[in-house]
Every structure is written in structure tokens, then in C-alpha cells.
Design a protein around this motif. Structure first.
Motif, PDB file in Angstrom:
ATOM      1  N   SER A 198      36.080  22.434  31.454  1.00  0.00           N
ATOM      2  CA  SER A 198      36.057  21.389  32.493  1.00  0.00           C
ATOM      3  C   SER A 198      37.467  21.101  32.978  1.00  0.00           C
ATOM      4  O   SER A 198      37.731  21.035  34.186  1.00  0.00           O
ATOM      5  CB  SER A 198      35.432  20.104  31.945  1.00  0.00           C
ATOM      6  OG  SER A 198      34.050  20.254  31.729  1.00  0.00           O
ATOM      7  N   HIS A 200      35.286  12.577  42.789  1.00  0.00           N
ATOM      8  CA  HIS A 200      34.987  11.619  41.730  1.00  0.00           C
ATOM      9  C   HIS A 200      36.227  10.790  41.387  1.00  0.00           C
ATOM     10  O   HIS A 200      37.340  11.308  41.354  1.00  0.00           O
ATOM     11  CB  HIS A 200      34.507  12.399  40.509  1.00  0.00           C
ATOM     12  CG  HIS A 200      34.161  11.551  39.329  1.00  0.00           C
ATOM     13  ND1 HIS A 200      35.102  11.116  38.427  1.00  0.00           N
ATOM     14  CD2 HIS A 200      32.983  11.043  38.916  1.00  0.00           C
ATOM     15  CE1 HIS A 200      34.506  10.387  37.500  1.00  0.00           C
ATOM     16  NE2 HIS A 200      33.224  10.328  37.769  1.00  0.00           N
ATOM     17  N   SER A 223      28.523  21.265  33.583  1.00  0.00           N
ATOM     18  CA  SER A 223      29.658  20.417  33.167  1.00  0.00           C
ATOM     19  C   SER A 223      30.972  21.191  33.116  1.00  0.00           C
ATOM     20  O   SER A 223      32.023  20.684  33.504  1.00  0.00           O
ATOM     21  CB  SER A 223      29.403  19.825  31.778  1.00  0.00           C
ATOM     22  OG  SER A 223      28.336  18.911  31.813  1.00  0.00           O
ATOM     23  N   ARG A 224      30.920  22.403  32.627  1.00  0.00           N
ATOM     24  CA  ARG A 224      32.140  23.194  32.440  1.00  0.00           C
ATOM     25  C   ARG A 224      32.794  23.616  33.748  1.00  0.00           C
ATOM     26  O   ARG A 224      33.885  24.158  33.726  1.00  0.00           O
ATOM     27  CB  ARG A 224      31.790  24.432  31.626  1.00  0.00           C
ATOM     28  CG  ARG A 224      30.837  25.351  32.359  1.00  0.00           C
ATOM     29  CD  ARG A 224      30.256  26.375  31.431  1.00  0.00           C
ATOM     30  NE  ARG A 224      29.643  25.721  30.277  1.00  0.00           N
ATOM     31  CZ  ARG A 224      29.297  26.353  29.171  1.00  0.00           C
ATOM     32  NH1 ARG A 224      29.486  27.650  29.068  1.00  0.00           N
ATOM     33  NH2 ARG A 224      28.744  25.704  28.177  1.00  0.00           N
ATOM     34  N   ARG A 225      32.109  23.439  34.850  1.00  0.00           N
ATOM     35  CA  ARG A 225      32.661  23.898  36.129  1.00  0.00           C
ATOM     36  C   ARG A 225      33.253  22.761  36.949  1.00  0.00           C
ATOM     37  O   ARG A 225      33.627  22.954  38.096  1.00  0.00           O
ATOM     38  CB  ARG A 225      31.576  24.560  36.970  1.00  0.00           C
ATOM     39  CG  ARG A 225      30.916  25.717  36.285  1.00  0.00           C
ATOM     40  CD  ARG A 225      31.796  26.959  36.253  1.00  0.00           C
ATOM     41  NE  ARG A 225      31.036  28.046  35.695  1.00  0.00           N
ATOM     42  CZ  ARG A 225      31.417  28.729  34.613  1.00  0.00           C
ATOM     43  NH1 ARG A 225      32.544  28.455  33.993  1.00  0.00           N
ATOM     44  NH2 ARG A 225      30.667  29.692  34.152  1.00  0.00           N
ATOM     45  N   THR A 226      33.298  21.570  36.381  1.00  0.00           N
ATOM     46  CA  THR A 226      33.831  20.439  37.138  1.00  0.00           C
ATOM     47  C   THR A 226      34.624  19.552  36.188  1.00  0.00           C
ATOM     48  O   THR A 226      34.573  19.731  34.968  1.00  0.00           O
ATOM     49  CB  THR A 226      32.681  19.671  37.837  1.00  0.00           C
ATOM     50  OG1 THR A 226      33.240  18.676  38.700  1.00  0.00           O
ATOM     51  CG2 THR A 226      31.744  19.004  36.836  1.00  0.00           C
ATOM     52  N   HIS A 227      35.381  18.627  36.741  1.00  0.00           N
ATOM     53  CA  HIS A 227      36.177  17.710  35.932  1.00  0.00           C
ATOM     54  C   HIS A 227      35.318  17.084  34.831  1.00  0.00           C
ATOM     55  O   HIS A 227      34.149  16.746  35.055  1.00  0.00           O
ATOM     56  CB  HIS A 227      36.738  16.623  36.860  1.00  0.00           C
ATOM     57  CG  HIS A 227      37.578  15.611  36.175  1.00  0.00           C
ATOM     58  ND1 HIS A 227      37.054  14.492  35.561  1.00  0.00           N
ATOM     59  CD2 HIS A 227      38.912  15.544  35.992  1.00  0.00           C
ATOM     60  CE1 HIS A 227      38.038  13.779  35.040  1.00  0.00           C
ATOM     61  NE2 HIS A 227      39.180  14.392  35.288  1.00  0.00           N
ATOM     62  N   GLU A 228      35.904  16.882  33.672  1.00  0.00           N
ATOM     63  CA  GLU A 228      35.132  16.482  32.492  1.00  0.00           C
ATOM     64  C   GLU A 228      34.374  15.167  32.674  1.00  0.00           C
ATOM     65  O   GLU A 228      33.306  14.981  32.077  1.00  0.00           O
ATOM     66  CB  GLU A 228      36.042  16.431  31.266  1.00  0.00           C
ATOM     67  CG  GLU A 228      37.123  15.347  31.267  1.00  0.00           C
ATOM     68  CD  GLU A 228      38.423  15.713  31.974  1.00  0.00           C
ATOM     69  OE1 GLU A 228      38.425  16.671  32.787  1.00  0.00           O
ATOM     70  OE2 GLU A 228      39.445  15.047  31.723  1.00  0.00           O
ATOM     71  N   ALA A 235      33.729  13.814  35.925  1.00  0.00           N
ATOM     72  CA  ALA A 235      32.854  14.074  37.075  1.00  0.00           C
ATOM     73  C   ALA A 235      31.557  14.707  36.571  1.00  0.00           C
ATOM     74  O   ALA A 235      30.475  14.462  37.119  1.00  0.00           O
ATOM     75  CB  ALA A 235      33.546  14.996  38.072  1.00  0.00           C
ATOM     76  N   ALA A 236      31.658  15.486  35.499  1.00  0.00           N
ATOM     77  CA  ALA A 236      30.480  16.161  34.945  1.00  0.00           C
ATOM     78  C   ALA A 236      29.403  15.165  34.515  1.00  0.00           C
ATOM     79  O   ALA A 236      28.209  15.420  34.677  1.00  0.00           O
ATOM     80  CB  ALA A 236      30.892  17.020  33.752  1.00  0.00           C
TER      81      ALA A 236
END
Lengths: 436, 436
Positions: free
Chosen positions: A124, A157, B153-158, B160-161
Motif C-alpha cells: 500500500s 483521500h 488494499s495493496r494498490r492504494t494508500h494504506e 484510503a484502502a
């Protein structure tokens, strides 16, 4: 609350299975890499390493986290997690290094149990921050030294915005509008003016732009930036100089054909004697729009949506793959998701002029490369040793070094590596196979 | 730390100027709307309202925040902020409502001073969550009732996920891999299995997929989902049934031509007597890939990157515009950024069958619309009154109602509004001008 639940459920169920069948304590290496760059990109910029190293210390399971997990995990697993502290080693590319497809950006070493649970947090942070930094570096390159303000917090976000501000600054932006990024990471906070403030000065007899400008100058001084496009831009510039005098710091244009308007406004400012008043432009700018304004009298750029969303590539698509188990290389055998087993390190080869020509990825611990007269710079550096961060990777204090790495990296690329158009990676990557 | 620094610097400098020139306490309305939908989209789904209402209570300036601001703000402004609590009213679309270009999604009423500082927080939350929910709803529509797991989840800010998991669930996903989203918002946590766990069971004599499957079944039961594409899929399915028996819950395929593979695997499972074993597919799925698999024997979808990045539209591009000052409508006069002044409300008109035909945006407080025999459903509802959240907008407890709104909204669209192809908004929006 800790960061430990910023995790996919299956990592903990896999942990439970491995604890039960006795494989959990095998020594492993997980590698983070990207199979490809976003389509047409010629390089990427590693970012997030500093934030990751900091977050590792918060990756602990307190009763708060454990209570949420007790529904589906057995006692052995819960006990393991309650004592969890990452005690392994991490090495990889320092923040700000360029990377290419297959670059071993990060390697995490430890038991399966302690490494597997970090997958989501690691990815992430790196996928987000790297996506932003990679886009931001292209913009910085296109801006050719002119200052750029990151002002896209509102388009992403609310906490991603803070990390995005840091990543954009790391990659060459001058600062950000985001106040939390200043407080947490020391990113210079910058700001101009709002249409709402001008509109607020509406009276029964209509708008009063000059009253708004007088109010802003009274509060913030003549060095401020006045936003001149709420109504008519020519009248706005006249009102701005009437309110602030020719020492006005800057005017900002946020809409319309920015190139044409910048020229008109520059002429008008000069005619009014405001020859030192700068022009800030904003409004849907991306790297292409920035490059297109290079010949115009623009002094700085405000960039929002495009930088915080990675300019078409909002994730770096890095993966976290198990590559070694008890010294044995392992790899998934899938047709289109090729990966190479074994722990690795990397170096970048350059000519004596400093221009890079190749990235070499080779088995960890192998002898120095055959470099055919080229200069080999090691890319793999220690980041965490025995669970403890290695100095030089703090998310706030080491931003300056990361900024220098980005600048040096861009400077080292062959000339066509900096082109904004779609193309191949700027340099090829050679993977040296394991000697068997 | 509070959320108050998740703010752009210029909001506070504008506040300082307004406090100084006496305009800060004028009564204002700020409106949140999108000038357009992401290119080719036919509808959007409002999300984030619940998170916003919750975050408002944390928008306070303690000594921690104020110390960061004292460098550039005067004492009057700092004093104002130290006492700050939003005490105004907010109304708008309930979470889960569809929206279209110009829909007044949120209206914030109060003094300029108390409203202007909320701009970034309001937009960050709504732009992010709405972008995800809008993409997720298209996927849910394409999946036609088959379950979908959000696992991006792993593809976006922790962080933001976590919000992305909530927004995807709100828009019709069955659950998410994200554990924090379960803990904070009650989003069902779902998970399958990892390639790393299979690879972990490598021995000196090579891979041992069946040992991995036995380990997983021993720990998680035969109802688990086994990941069968680490090596050869046909051998993987055979190993899965050998390890779990024909009562195995599901197999997951994460690569290759998913349609072809699903058919082969279904046949193989049926031949092995595992007629109730389900097939989960994942791997770069988006709404188009999901729709293309409709005729295949797929039981559920795992969706990652595309949903958490808004499937090509990572932000909803909503803006926060001052539309009214002391009862006077105000608007920026810019060629391509048209907006309508004045506080507004909205209703959606439907035929007796329930199919919607038009969105009407009209001045606040005006008499009921001329609806020509259509049924007008009000869209503008109170969210915050006198600074206090109105019941029914809690980010965790009211997700079920929001899910129902999304489902009802999609059901109410004319048939071509649900097409995935590029097109115009599903219904037109009519803006009723202010009576002067």
C-alpha cells in the motif's frame, strides 16, 4: 490503534495454516518489484520507503486488534501476533532512486510468519507513494526548474493527500498546500487565494473584487498572490494592482487558455509597472500542459488532480512475492506473470559521462559484475537490520537526500529517457540467472 | 492529532483576511457538486457522507495543530481556531444516492469562517469515496448478483484502502479483504489463499502443492478456498480435491484466460464429484472483464486495482463553491466553469413504474415542482443541524441503508443507464433558475 489491521485477511489465515503445519518459521525472502511501468512511462521513482520504515514500528497487535481477530484465528496464531515485532532485515532501493521493470525495489528477509503479514502494508505504502512520485518527477522535468505547488489534497483521500504531498515534494515539487504534510514531514506549505474570498465581498450593488483584494493585502501583505479570474481577468489584474500597488507578489490564473492569458496578463502587469509581479497558473495541469507552457511567461504552476492521482497511473502495481525459502529459489509458474526466484541485489551501469546504460539484477552475494568498463553503482542498500531502521531513512528528515537522488537520477538518464511521450523504459534491465 | 490540518493553507489565510476585514461572519452556503461525471459514465454514486459527518467532530484545533499554524497566522485567527467547532447546518444527498452533473450533493451553511475551513476535508472524503463507489456500482451491476470481494488494499494508500473497502461494500460488493474495514465499519472480511503459502512448501526435491493444500485444509477446514494456479492448474485442481475431498468450498484462479479456465476447472471439478465446489476468479478484473465472464461458470469475483482506483476515474472531481452570501446568490463568471448561485435542493422525477426520467435542481425553499404527473422524490435531506449529526448517517451502522439506496437507484434507471459503454448521463438535470 496500530497499523496492524491495514492487512488483508488471507495473510493471517495463511499464517495460521503455516503455524499449524510447521512451515511458519522457515527463512524466507519476499521481493517487491513491478512487472512493468505504467503504460508508456520510461522510468519510475521509488517513494514510500521512509514511511514504511516508520510504520513498521507501529505494526503491533494490541488487545484492540486481537479482539477483532479472535473470531477467525486460533489461540496459537493470536499468541504469535500478540508478541509480534518484525525482527528481520529489509534492503532495497533508497527513496528517490529511479526504478524499472523487474528492479528489486525492496527485499524483506525473515521467517515466513513475520514477513507474510507485512504484504499489504508494504505494498500500500510503496504503490501509492511511488505512483505519485513517478508522475511528479515527469512534471518537475517538464517544468524545467520553474516552481510547482502540489495542491491536489481535495482530489484524493484525506490521508493519502498527506503522503501524496510528501511524494510530490520528494520528486521535485517546491511544496504543497497541505498543512499536515508540513507538520509531519516538513514539506513547505504554500498557498494562494480562493475564489470564495472574492465572492464573499459581494454587496447589494454587486461584486466588489477590489475590496476583496484590499482585504487580502491588508491581512497578508503585498507579497501575497491575488486570484484574478473570478470575474473578468483584465479587470481583475487592474483591481489587483490598484489594491496592492506594483510591488504585488503574484497573480494567479485558474481557468481559460493559460498560455494566451499569461501573455496578456504579463503585458498588462508590465504596462502597470508591476514588472516583478509573478504569474502563477493552475487548472487541470498535467505534465503535458506544463510542458506546453514552457515558452509562456509563467513563473510557477499549481498542480492538483493529476499529481495526486498519478497522472493516469494511480498505483505503481508493485507486487510482494516469495522468492526464496530456506535458501532455495522459488517462483510461481504462470504464463504471463513471470518472476525470478532467489534473493537479489541490483546495480546501475553508467558511462564515464554519468549517463546510465543498463540496470543489472543479480543473485545476492554474488561477486562484482563484469561491467565492461562501465561504472557500476550499487542500488541495494540496507534499510532495516534485525528489525531496527538503519539511519538515513526517516520519512521527514531524509527527504532532502531523496530529492537529490531524484534530481541525480533524472540527470543520469539518456536524453530520450526524459521524453514525455510514450516509449520503452529508458534503460534495459538484465537479470543475471542464479549459477547452479 | 485531530483532522484539522488535513486542510489547504489558503483556507486559513483567507479566513485570516476575512476576520480582519469584517466579512468572516457573513452567512454563507457552500455547495458540493460535480460539473461532469467521469468521461462516458452514466451515473455516479454518492459516498463518504457518513465518514464526513463523523470527521466533523474531530475537526478541532488543539495546541498541537495551533503550534503548526502560529508561524503564519495572527492571534485573532489562532483564537478563532482554538474555539472552532462547526455549528452550522449541512444537507444533501444521503449516502448511496445516485448523482448526476450539477446535483447539489452537499450544502454547507454557516458563517464564512466556519464553512471555508472545511473545504479540503469535505472534498477529500467525498471525492475519494464517491469515485470508488461509482466504479464499484458498475461492477456490481456487471456481476449480476454474483458475489464480489474487494481485495485492492495493496494498490492504494494504506488508509484510503479502508475507506475504499467501505465504499465498495456500500455500492454492492459482498465484502473486503481489509481487516480494518471490518473493525471500523463492519464490512465483512473475506479472504482466500496466497501463492506464497503454496511456494513455502517447497522442499529439496521441488514444490509440494498438495502438502500446502493439506496444511490449509487442516487449519481452515474443507470450506476454505484453495488457490490452484501456482503451478499447473489441472494438477492444482487434482491436488486440491485430493487434499480436501469433494466437499472443498472453492478454488481460486488468479491468472490466465479466466473464461476458458473456469470452464475447464468446472468440468474437472464435476468429474471429480466436487459439484458444489465453487470457482472464484481474480486477476486484473474490471467491470468490462466481469461482464465478459457472465456466461462462464464463475461463482464469485475478486476485484483489486480497478475498484480501489475508481476504474479509470480515481477522483469524482467534485468542487466546493460559495453559492450564497447573506441571502444573495453568488457565482464565478468563468467561461468553462459555469456554476449557479443560490442555495438549492433537488428532487428526482419518476414515472409510475418507478423509472426515473429527470433530476430537478431548484432554489431552496421554493414551492413543490410542477411534475406533470410524475412522482417527485426529494433528494436533499438534513445531515447536520446546528453542528450536530442528524441520526441515520453513521459511517458504520447506516451502511445497510446506503446499500439499499444504491440497489434501488440502479433499479430505477432507464435501461440504457446501466450500459457499461460510454454514454451520456442516464437522465438529464434541469436547473430551475432563481425567481427574481
Amino acid at each position: 490503534m496500530t497499523v496492524a489491521l491495514l492487512t488483508d485477511k488471507y495473510e493471517l489465515t495463511m499464517l495460521a495454516a503455516a503455524l499449524r503445519d510447521g512451515t511458519a518459521h522457515r527463512r524466507t525472502t519476499f521481493e517487491v518489484f513491478a512487472r512493468r511501468l505504467p503504460e508508456g512511462r520510461r522510468y519510475g521513482v521509488v517513494a514510500g520507503t521512509g514511511r514504511l520504515v516508520e510504520a513498521l514500528a507501529e505494526f503491533t497487535f494490541t488487545s484492540h486488534e486481537l479482539s477483532a481477530l479472535s473470531e477467525f484465528l486460533d489461540t496459537t496464531t493470536l499468541d504469535f501476533l500478540s508478541a509480534y515485532r518484525f525482527s528481520g532485515d529489509i534492503d532495497g532501493y533508497a527513496e528517490g532512486e529511479l526504478y524499472f521493470p523487474g528492479s528489486p525495489v525492496l527485499s524483506v528477509h525473515g521467517t515466513f510468519a513475520e514477513c507474510v503479514v507485512l504484504e499489504t502494508l508494504v505494498l500500500s505504502i510503496l504503490n501509492h507513494d511511488t505512483a505519485i512520485a513517478s508522475a511528479a518527477a515527469r512534471m518537475a522535468s517538464a517544468a524545467h526548474g520553474r516552481p510547482m505547488i502540489e495542491m491536489g489534497s481535495r482530489r484524493t483521500h484525506e490521508l493519502a493527500a498527506v503522503a501524496a504531498a510528501r511524494a510530490a515534494y520528494l520528486a521535485g515539487f517546491t511544496g504543497s498546500s497541505n498543512l499536515a504534510a508540513q507538520q509531519r514531514y516538513g514539506v513547505p506549505a504554500l498557498g494562494t487565494a480562493a475564489h470564495a474570498y472574492t465572492l464573499l465581498h459581494t454587496t447589494e450593488s454587486g461584486p466588489d473584487e477590489q475590496a476583496a483584494f484590499r482585504g487580502q493585502v491588508a491581512a497578508l501583505g503585498v507579497g501575497t498572490t491575488l486570484l484574478v479570474d473570478t470575474y473578468d481577468i483584465t479587470a481583475g489584474v487592474a483591481n489587483a494592482i490598484a489594491a496592492a500597488g506594483p510591488q504585488l507578489g503574484a497573480v494567479r490564473i485558474d481557468s481559460g487558455d493559460l498560455g494566451v492569458l499569461a501573455r496578456q496578463v504579463r503585458q498588462q502587469l508590465d504596462d502597470l509597472g508591476a514588472t516583478n509581479t509573478k504569474i502563477v497558473v493552475s487548472g487541470d495541469l498535467d505534465e503535458f500542459a506544463i510542458a506546453a507552457l514552457r515558452a509562456e511567461p509563467v513563473d510557477s504552476y499549481g498542480v492538483g488532480t493529476s499529481v495526486v492521482t498519478g497522472s493516469g497511473a494511480p498505483t505503481a502495481s508493485m507486487v510482494y512475492k516469495l522468492v526464496e525459502v530456506d535458501g532455495m529459489p522459488v517462483a510461481k509458474r504462470s504464463s504471463r506473470k513471470e518472476s525470478h526466484g532467489g534473493r537479489k541485489q541490483a546495480a546501475r551501469l553508467a558511462k564515464a559521462s554519468g549517463t546510465v546504460v543498463e540496470e543489472v539484477v543479480y543473485p545476492y552475494g554474488q561477486e562484482p559484475l563484469e561491467t565492461s568498463g562501465l561504472v557500476a553503482r550499487p542500488l541495494t542498500v540496507p534499510l532495516v537490520a534485525g528489525g531496527v531502521p538503519v539511519a538515513g531513512h526517516h520519512p521527514a528528515t531524509d527527504l532532502a537526500a531523496a530529492r537529490e537522488r531524484v534530481a541525480a537520477g533524472l540527470h543520469s538518464l539518456p536524453w530520450d529517457g526524459l521524453k514525455l511521450s510514450r516509449g520503452e523504459p529508458a534503460i534495459p534491465t538484465r537479470v543475471v540467472p542464479i549459477q547452479s
